[in-house]
Write a protein that holds these residues in place. Structure first.
Motif, PDB file in Angstrom:
ATOM      1  N   GLU A   1      94.724 -20.071   3.745  1.00  0.00           N
ATOM      2  CA  GLU A   1      94.643 -19.772   2.311  1.00  0.00           C
ATOM      3  C   GLU A   1      95.297 -20.843   1.451  1.00  0.00           C
ATOM      4  O   GLU A   1      94.772 -21.222   0.396  1.00  0.00           O
TER       5      GLU A   1
ATOM      6  N   ARG B   1      88.046 -16.472  -6.474  1.00  0.00           N
ATOM      7  CA  ARG B   1      88.614 -17.180  -5.327  1.00  0.00           C
ATOM      8  C   ARG B   1      88.864 -16.245  -4.123  1.00  0.00           C
ATOM      9  O   ARG B   1      88.527 -16.604  -2.988  1.00  0.00           O
TER      10      ARG B   1
ATOM     11  N   TYR C   1      87.206 -16.789  -0.516  1.00  0.00           N
ATOM     12  CA  TYR C   1      88.047 -17.099   0.642  1.00  0.00           C
ATOM     13  C   TYR C   1      87.813 -16.106   1.790  1.00  0.00           C
ATOM     14  O   TYR C   1      87.758 -16.502   2.964  1.00  0.00           O
TER      15      TYR C   1
ATOM     16  N   GLU D   1      93.296 -22.962  -1.419  1.00  0.00           N
ATOM     17  CA  GLU D   1      93.681 -22.988  -2.833  1.00  0.00           C
ATOM     18  C   GLU D   1      93.912 -24.423  -3.310  1.00  0.00           C
ATOM     19  O   GLU D   1      93.487 -24.805  -4.402  1.00  0.00           O
TER      20      GLU D   1
END
Length: 263
Positions: free
Chosen positions: A145, A189, A193, A149
């Protein structure tokens, strides 16, 4: 006398429009060079000189726009918007150095996009953007993660740098469609993800962005150059045809005269 008039006509018809194109290109080149100076001064944090150059750019930009048809209405709006953004950043005491550099880069790239028909500067970001796309997709697949990002932030920052240039080089519908997809990826997002289907949207966006870079790599002749070539060819053909007809008529009249002399 007729030949002299034709020669003057050809010179006026062919070279005057070409001279106007050259003048416009020269003005754009000067503005382009000035944006590069501004960017270099911002990079080394010479903000005082950057502001002076920015004021000079604004005056030259408005003078050129008022006197010549160098920019379309859309190009004027896009370039002026990039100029205003940079001016605001330069005058904002809270703006970070990176923000100022990014705004100066946007102005540099968008003026170059107007000035350059083949391989504009923004296309040099292809490798970086495609790398950020690939790293973000890989991070999502590996459930990393933090990396996802970070790479997505990098990708969106790069897209923001070239957004104004894309508006210059592509149809509004194309840019709007692309922008809506970048907006969706940014706003959702967590879903991108976590969801494999959503990750496919990121892959599709990567493919569409690559297509734009590929399109700009195509070696296309400048439309204004084609206009000059066609115009020149048409006038030359017309002139040669007229001269040939005059010679033919003259030889025919001479033959008639000789035949009369024989009789």
């Amino acid at each position: 006398m007729v030949k002299k008039i034709l020669i003057l006509f050809v010179a006026f018809y062919v070279f005057i429009p070409y001279a106007n194109i050259a003048d416009a290109s020269s003005d754009l080149q000067k503005l382009d060079a000035k944006t590069d100076e501004i960017l270099q001064m911002v990079k080394v944090q010479r903000y005082d000189l950057a502001l002076k150059l920015l004021d000079s750019f604004s005056a030259n930009f408005l003078d050129v726009t008022a006197s010549e048809n160098v920019f379309t209405n859309d190009e004027f709006r896009i370039v002026y918007s990039a100029y205003e953004e940079l001016m605001q950043k330069m005058k904002d005491p809270d703006a970070e150095h990176n923000e100022k550099v990014n705004s100066a880069t946007k102005l540099r790239l968008v003026v170059d996009a107007v000035h350059t028909d083949s391989q504009p500067l923004w296309t040099n970001m292809e490798e970086q953007m495609m790398g950020a796309f690939q790293d973000a997709i890989r991070a999502a697949g590996e459930h990393d993660e933090a990396m996802f990002e970070s790479e997505l932030d990098r990708l969106l920052e790069q897209y923001d740098l070239i957004y104004a240039s894309l508006q210059v080089d592509f149809h509004p519908e194309t840019v709007q469609m692309l922008d809506s997809k970048f907006y969706y990826i940014d706003q959702y997002r967590p879903q991108v993800y976590l969801n494999g289907v959503e990750q496919q949207e990121l892959a599709v966006l990567k493919y569409e962005m690559q297509s734009l870079f590929d399109e700009m790599e195509e070696d296309e002749a400048d439309p204004s150059l084609w206009w000059v070539i066609i115009s020149t060819g048409s006038v030359i053909i017309t002139t040669l045809s007229y001269v040939g007809w005059k010679k033919y008529r003259g030889s025919k009249e001479g033959l008639k005269y000789k035949n009369k002399q024989k009789d």
